[in-house]
Write a protein that holds these residues in place. Sequence first.
Motif, PDB file in Angstrom:
ATOM      1  N   THR A 294     105.676 132.868  62.907  1.00  0.00           N
ATOM      2  CA  THR A 294     107.164 132.178  61.617  1.00  0.00           C
ATOM      3  C   THR A 294     107.226 130.812  63.042  1.00  0.00           C
ATOM      4  O   THR A 294     108.316 130.441  62.621  1.00  0.00           O
ATOM      5  CB  THR A 294     107.718 133.654  62.109  1.00  0.00           C
TER       6      THR A 294
ATOM      7  N   THR B 278     109.662 132.109  56.547  1.00  0.00           N
ATOM      8  CA  THR B 278     109.268 132.765  56.811  1.00  0.00           C
ATOM      9  C   THR B 278     108.473 132.895  54.559  1.00  0.00           C
ATOM     10  O   THR B 278     109.085 131.707  55.019  1.00  0.00           O
ATOM     11  CB  THR B 278     110.534 133.792  56.274  1.00  0.00           C
TER      12      THR B 278
ATOM     13  N   TYR C  79     107.683 134.171  50.306  1.00  0.00           N
ATOM     14  CA  TYR C  79     109.277 134.700  49.608  1.00  0.00           C
ATOM     15  C   TYR C  79     108.265 134.691  48.060  1.00  0.00           C
ATOM     16  O   TYR C  79     107.925 133.798  47.936  1.00  0.00           O
ATOM     17  CB  TYR C  79     110.732 133.501  49.125  1.00  0.00           C
TER      18      TYR C  79
ATOM     19  N   ARG D  58     111.159 130.707  63.042  1.00  0.00           N
ATOM     20  CA  ARG D  58     111.777 129.602  61.930  1.00  0.00           C
ATOM     21  C   ARG D  58     111.287 130.048  60.531  1.00  0.00           C
ATOM     22  O   ARG D  58     112.189 129.610  59.353  1.00  0.00           O
ATOM     23  CB  ARG D  58     111.612 128.885  62.514  1.00  0.00           C
TER      24      ARG D  58
ATOM     25  N   THR E  43     111.215 124.016  52.092  1.00  0.00           N
ATOM     26  CA  THR E  43     110.831 124.363  51.359  1.00  0.00           C
ATOM     27  C   THR E  43     109.620 124.165  51.226  1.00  0.00           C
ATOM     28  O   THR E  43     109.569 122.737  50.920  1.00  0.00           O
ATOM     29  CB  THR E  43     111.760 124.973  50.043  1.00  0.00           C
TER      30      THR E  43
ATOM     31  N   LEU F   2     110.229 129.109  53.206  1.00  0.00           N
ATOM     32  CA  LEU F   2     111.529 128.243  53.678  1.00  0.00           C
ATOM     33  C   LEU F   2     111.197 128.514  55.966  1.00  0.00           C
ATOM     34  O   LEU F   2     111.094 129.355  55.703  1.00  0.00           O
ATOM     35  CB  LEU F   2     112.167 129.124  53.619  1.00  0.00           C
ATOM     36  N   ASP F   3     111.809 126.948  55.799  1.00  0.00           N
ATOM     37  CA  ASP F   3     112.556 126.639  57.344  1.00  0.00           C
ATOM     38  C   ASP F   3     113.861 127.243  57.070  1.00  0.00           C
ATOM     39  O   ASP F   3     114.447 126.351  56.837  1.00  0.00           O
ATOM     40  CB  ASP F   3     112.577 125.117  57.893  1.00  0.00           C
ATOM     41  N   GLN F   4     113.854 127.988  57.815  1.00  0.00           N
ATOM     42  CA  GLN F   4     115.123 129.072  57.766  1.00  0.00           C
ATOM     43  C   GLN F   4     116.173 128.485  58.920  1.00  0.00           C
ATOM     44  O   GLN F   4     117.632 128.679  57.998  1.00  0.00           O
ATOM     45  CB  GLN F   4     115.172 129.911  58.131  1.00  0.00           C
ATOM     46  N   TYR F   5     115.959 126.847  59.183  1.00  0.00           N
ATOM     47  CA  TYR F   5     116.628 126.953  60.210  1.00  0.00           C
ATOM     48  C   TYR F   5     117.290 125.202  59.804  1.00  0.00           C
ATOM     49  O   TYR F   5     118.475 124.577  59.562  1.00  0.00           O
ATOM     50  CB  TYR F   5     116.102 126.660  62.078  1.00  0.00           C
TER      51      TYR F   5
END
Length: 128
Positions: free
Chosen positions: A51, A90, A92, A88, A110, A103-106
């Motif tokens: 992650t 995750t 889907y 950072r 994608t 996905l880079d959540q910050y």
Amino acid sequence: MKRKSIFLILLLFSLSYCFAQSEKTEAFQDPKVPFRLFETRNAWNYIMLDTITGKMWIIQYDVQGNNRGGSILSDKNLAADKQEIIGRFTLYPTANTWTFILLDQYEGTTWQVQWAFEKENRFVIPIY
């Protein structure tokens, strides 16, 4: 009248049991950890995600013990020029068995993640 009541109660219990058994529960995973496992639709394979960097591996288990192991899905550090943060990245799942969205959540960046048994059919490509 008593027989009908008993029959209805048994029917309700049977139906609720059937519905409860069909619901699949996913194990809780803390999103703020360096590594997470993501279930694929293949009964024997998971995707392990770093992650922090976005690196991924295909993890395969086998009850017979003949096909256990892991293989690299992507060894590219997607956070090489970014701040390395636990959680950072995750994954889907999509409707396609072999495809996930990373996905880079910050930053919201994608990638399409294609996993496969054959190395030549695995890839991670940006989605713009």
